[in-house]
Design a protein around this motif. Structure first.
Motif, PDB file in Angstrom:
ATOM      1  N   ALA A 269      42.275 -51.308   7.922  1.00 48.20           N
ATOM      2  CA  ALA A 269      41.220 -50.192   7.352  1.00 48.20           C
ATOM      3  C   ALA A 269      41.943 -49.027   6.676  1.00 48.20           C
ATOM      4  O   ALA A 269      43.084 -48.759   6.904  1.00 48.20           O
ATOM      5  CB  ALA A 269      40.620 -49.483   8.590  1.00 48.20           C
ATOM      6  N   GLY A 270      41.094 -48.330   5.740  1.00 46.81           N
ATOM      7  CA  GLY A 270      41.599 -46.999   5.299  1.00 46.81           C
ATOM      8  C   GLY A 270      42.233 -47.377   3.883  1.00 46.81           C
ATOM      9  O   GLY A 270      43.032 -48.244   3.736  1.00 46.81           O
ATOM     10  N   ASN A 271      41.639 -46.609   2.691  1.00 44.53           N
ATOM     11  CA  ASN A 271      42.226 -46.986   1.456  1.00 44.53           C
ATOM     12  C   ASN A 271      43.629 -46.109   1.039  1.00 44.53           C
ATOM     13  O   ASN A 271      43.898 -46.172  -0.147  1.00 44.53           O
ATOM     14  CB  ASN A 271      41.167 -46.600   0.406  1.00 44.53           C
ATOM     15  N   GLY A 272      43.810 -45.263   2.151  1.00 43.38           N
ATOM     16  CA  GLY A 272      45.031 -44.278   1.767  1.00 43.38           C
ATOM     17  C   GLY A 272      44.634 -42.830   1.442  1.00 43.38           C
ATOM     18  O   GLY A 272      45.526 -41.954   1.560  1.00 43.38           O
ATOM     19  N   LYS A 273      43.422 -42.766   1.237  1.00 45.05           N
ATOM     20  CA  LYS A 273      42.894 -41.431   0.667  1.00 45.05           C
ATOM     21  C   LYS A 273      42.261 -40.639   1.816  1.00 45.05           C
ATOM     22  O   LYS A 273      41.814 -41.363   2.711  1.00 45.05           O
ATOM     23  CB  LYS A 273      41.990 -41.600  -0.555  1.00 45.05           C
ATOM     24  N   SER A 274      42.204 -39.469   1.857  1.00 42.24           N
ATOM     25  CA  SER A 274      41.544 -38.552   3.102  1.00 42.24           C
ATOM     26  C   SER A 274      40.364 -38.387   2.653  1.00 42.24           C
ATOM     27  O   SER A 274      40.119 -37.828   1.531  1.00 42.24           O
ATOM     28  CB  SER A 274      42.423 -37.278   3.006  1.00 42.24           C
ATOM     29  N   GLY A 275      39.509 -38.586   3.622  1.00 46.63           N
ATOM     30  CA  GLY A 275      37.955 -38.299   3.428  1.00 46.63           C
ATOM     31  C   GLY A 275      37.329 -39.075   4.234  1.00 46.63           C
ATOM     32  O   GLY A 275      37.655 -39.547   5.374  1.00 46.63           O
ATOM     33  N   TYR A 276      35.617 -38.967   4.154  1.00 46.49           N
ATOM     34  CA  TYR A 276      34.880 -39.575   4.963  1.00 46.49           C
ATOM     35  C   TYR A 276      33.822 -40.512   4.345  1.00 46.49           C
ATOM     36  O   TYR A 276      32.699 -39.767   3.817  1.00 46.49           O
ATOM     37  CB  TYR A 276      34.230 -38.587   6.146  1.00 46.49           C
ATOM     38  N   ALA A 277      34.074 -41.697   4.027  1.00 47.71           N
ATOM     39  CA  ALA A 277      33.165 -42.263   3.386  1.00 47.71           C
ATOM     40  C   ALA A 277      33.458 -44.044   3.706  1.00 47.71           C
ATOM     41  O   ALA A 277      34.288 -44.157   4.257  1.00 47.71           O
ATOM     42  CB  ALA A 277      33.433 -42.110   1.956  1.00 47.71           C
ATOM     43  N   GLY A 278      32.598 -44.799   3.469  1.00 46.45           N
ATOM     44  CA  GLY A 278      32.608 -46.215   3.408  1.00 46.45           C
ATOM     45  C   GLY A 278      31.951 -46.939   4.716  1.00 46.45           C
ATOM     46  O   GLY A 278      31.912 -48.270   4.722  1.00 46.45           O
ATOM     47  N   ASP A 279      31.200 -46.170   5.481  1.00 45.64           N
ATOM     48  CA  ASP A 279      30.397 -46.856   6.674  1.00 45.64           C
ATOM     49  C   ASP A 279      29.640 -47.831   6.117  1.00 45.64           C
ATOM     50  O   ASP A 279      28.785 -47.667   5.069  1.00 45.64           O
ATOM     51  CB  ASP A 279      29.509 -45.659   7.326  1.00 45.64           C
ATOM     52  N   GLY A 280      29.570 -48.941   6.780  1.00 43.67           N
ATOM     53  CA  GLY A 280      28.512 -50.140   6.330  1.00 43.67           C
ATOM     54  C   GLY A 280      29.215 -51.030   5.565  1.00 43.67           C
ATOM     55  O   GLY A 280      28.673 -51.875   5.254  1.00 43.67           O
ATOM     56  N   GLY A 281      30.487 -50.537   5.043  1.00 42.91           N
ATOM     57  CA  GLY A 281      31.307 -51.498   4.175  1.00 42.91           C
ATOM     58  C   GLY A 281      32.622 -51.923   4.755  1.00 42.91           C
ATOM     59  O   GLY A 281      32.964 -51.809   5.943  1.00 42.91           O
ATOM     60  N   ASP A 282      33.533 -52.627   3.797  1.00 44.17           N
ATOM     61  CA  ASP A 282      34.755 -53.066   4.011  1.00 44.17           C
ATOM     62  C   ASP A 282      35.525 -52.057   4.462  1.00 44.17           C
ATOM     63  O   ASP A 282      35.714 -50.957   3.935  1.00 44.17           O
ATOM     64  CB  ASP A 282      35.366 -53.719   2.732  1.00 44.17           C
ATOM     65  N   ALA A 283      35.976 -52.104   5.794  1.00 39.06           N
ATOM     66  CA  ALA A 283      36.888 -50.999   6.373  1.00 39.06           C
ATOM     67  C   ALA A 283      38.159 -50.821   5.797  1.00 39.06           C
ATOM     68  O   ALA A 283      38.623 -49.652   5.482  1.00 39.06           O
ATOM     69  CB  ALA A 283      37.288 -51.587   7.822  1.00 39.06           C
ATOM     70  N   LYS A 284      38.693 -51.571   4.784  1.00 36.49           N
ATOM     71  CA  LYS A 284      39.882 -51.437   3.985  1.00 36.49           C
ATOM     72  C   LYS A 284      39.422 -50.568   2.972  1.00 36.49           C
ATOM     73  O   LYS A 284      40.478 -49.841   2.375  1.00 36.49           O
ATOM     74  CB  LYS A 284      40.414 -52.999   3.512  1.00 36.49           C
ATOM     75  N   LEU A 285      38.301 -50.661   2.482  1.00 35.08           N
ATOM     76  CA  LEU A 285      37.943 -49.641   1.213  1.00 35.08           C
ATOM     77  C   LEU A 285      37.464 -48.199   1.580  1.00 35.08           C
ATOM     78  O   LEU A 285      37.232 -47.271   0.829  1.00 35.08           O
ATOM     79  CB  LEU A 285      36.881 -50.325   0.346  1.00 35.08           C
ATOM     80  N   ALA A 286      37.209 -47.860   3.007  1.00 31.57           N
ATOM     81  CA  ALA A 286      36.825 -46.763   3.793  1.00 31.57           C
ATOM     82  C   ALA A 286      37.547 -45.523   3.459  1.00 31.57           C
ATOM     83  O   ALA A 286      38.971 -45.886   3.440  1.00 31.57           O
ATOM     84  CB  ALA A 286      36.446 -46.822   4.913  1.00 31.57           C
ATOM     85  N   THR A 287      37.352 -44.392   3.264  1.00 29.77           N
ATOM     86  CA  THR A 287      38.337 -43.221   3.589  1.00 29.77           C
ATOM     87  C   THR A 287      38.316 -42.941   4.971  1.00 29.77           C
ATOM     88  O   THR A 287      37.199 -42.575   5.588  1.00 29.77           O
ATOM     89  CB  THR A 287      37.859 -42.511   2.544  1.00 29.77           C
ATOM     90  N   LEU A 288      39.538 -42.758   5.375  1.00 23.91           N
ATOM     91  CA  LEU A 288      39.636 -42.070   6.824  1.00 23.91           C
ATOM     92  C   LEU A 288      40.203 -40.811   6.626  1.00 23.91           C
ATOM     93  O   LEU A 288      40.985 -40.181   5.675  1.00 23.91           O
ATOM     94  CB  LEU A 288      40.707 -42.837   7.647  1.00 23.91           C
ATOM     95  N   ALA A 289      40.205 -39.790   7.630  1.00 23.40           N
ATOM     96  CA  ALA A 289      40.923 -38.415   7.612  1.00 23.40           C
ATOM     97  C   ALA A 289      41.642 -38.060   8.754  1.00 23.40           C
ATOM     98  O   ALA A 289      41.051 -37.585   9.768  1.00 23.40           O
ATOM     99  CB  ALA A 289      39.532 -37.528   7.497  1.00 23.40           C
ATOM    100  N   GLY A 290      42.948 -38.467   8.602  1.00 20.60           N
ATOM    101  CA  GLY A 290      43.795 -38.295   9.763  1.00 20.60           C
ATOM    102  C   GLY A 290      43.599 -38.812  11.121  1.00 20.60           C
ATOM    103  O   GLY A 290      43.467 -38.068  12.200  1.00 20.60           O
TER     104      GLY A 290
END
Length: 372
Positions: A269-290
């Protein structure tokens, strides 16, 4: 160490199988936790350690981070800027200080009541009831003996830096170790975050070694071998039912699985960028925030405290999708009730109890919350 997510299984029993819908072409998850509600169980919101011997809801709780239920059935957690380990009896809801001197930072081993800590992050019980603590700003891992309540240092010499691989862990230098996780009776792993390494301490010998990370804060390629591959800010760990290690990268804004039989690192999970997006989609493409806290369910799902988005999110490994289970991405303080309406403020800890209840260290709200 066994992590529970009976919550997921319980919700299947209550509301049936996971269903999907489509809105504007975006796949939307129907949350398994829709029947659950958030309850505040400790902390009156004040930023201080107070109220020992009384109801946990009336007590001051000073930035709760990692949590875990002990062998006595009580809930324990690290209070970051309170410099203590707190205990709440889950039957009576009475709170007490288990170790450390309230509101005073320091470094001293000895009896738990007089031992001193400096910004403790996470707590983990071993199979014998001994409590391991990542004492971040003392650059050590500490241990409280369940029987004697004596605190000892089991890794780190108290000085920040990197040294000591191949020698005794107590003589080695760590740099802000943020997390510790037990590997059965074999030893324990440390997230040596400023050194961008995961280190292992062997119980029989007390020797420390680097097992993952190179010291360089660079991206981690999917499928790369563990040896010689960088990790960008390993913050916390959890061990799944197959013995693989889930790694949350704080600076890397990603979740990886260390496949131990293959000795490779798998991107989850996480595309390496910081943010909050991607719910309901591929976890690898989602943005996580720390991401700063992780727990694993019996179905293999990963629940994480996505700290800077003020949410608790779940990665569904069977589908590869990600969803938010608590919070709405905005900083706030509750209200209790509907989990998606309950705003959090920089949560750091997540832990599943034996009945499927999810405990949350809602750190900057100075509260412990329960999703049940």
């Amino acid at each position: 160490m066994i992590w529970f997510s009976g919550l997921a299984k319980m919700r299947f029993d209550q509301i049936g199988s996971l269903s999907f819908g489509c809105c504007c072409g975006v796949l939307v998850l129907s949350t398994l936790l829709s029947a659950a509600e958030v309850h505040t169980i400790a902390g009156n919101g004040s930023h201080t350690v107070s109220g020992d011997g009384g109801p946990a809801l009336s007590a001051g709780v000073c930035e709760p981070f990692g949590l875990e239920i002990g062998p006595d059935g009580a809930l324990y957690w690290a209070e970051y800027t309170g410099h203590v380990i707190r205990r709440m009896d889950r039957q009576t809801q009475i709170i007490s200080t288990y170790a450390g001197v309230p509101n005073k930072a320091g470094y001293a081993d000895g009896p738990a009541a007089t031992a001193m800590f400096r910004l403790p992050h996470e707590v983990r019980f071993d199979a014998h009831g001994n409590l391991f603590i990542s004492d971040m700003q003392n650059h050590t891992i500490r241990r409280i003996d369940w029987k004697t309540k004596e605190v000892t240092t089991v890794a780190g010499n108290g000085k920040p830096g990197f040294s000591g691989d191949g020698g005794l862990a107590t003589a080695a230098m760590c740099n802000q170790p943020h997390a510790v996780v037990l590997d059965g009776d074999r030893g324990f792993f440390i997230c040596d975050i400023k050194n961008h390494r995961i280190r292992q301490v062997d119980f029989p010998t007390g020797v420390i070694t680097t097992v993952a990370g190179t010291g360089e804060p660079k991206p981690t390629p999917d499928g790369a071998p563990v040896a010689g591959t960088p990790l960008k800010g390993p913050r916390t760990l959890a061990i799944d039912g197959q013995g693989n290690i889930i790694i949350a990268l704080r600076e890397g804004n990603a979740i990886y699985r260390w496949n131990r039989p293959a000795n490779t690192l798998e991107h989850l999970a996480g595309n390496g960028k910081s943010g909050y997006a991607g719910d309901g989609g591929d976890a690898k493409l989602a943005t996580l925030a720390g991401p700063k806290g992780v727990a694993i369910g019996p179905e293999g799902d990963i629940y994480l405290a996505d700290t800077e988005s003020h949410t608790i999110r779940a990665i569904r490994l069977k589908s590869g999708l990600i969803e938010t289970v608590v919070g709405n991405g905005q900083k706030g303080d509750g209200p209790d009730g509907n989990p998606l309406n309950c705003r959090l403020d920089r949560p750091h800890g997540v832990y599943f109890g034996p009945e499927g209840e999810l405990y949350i260290g809602d750190s900057s709200n100075n509260k412990v919350r329960l999703l049940k």
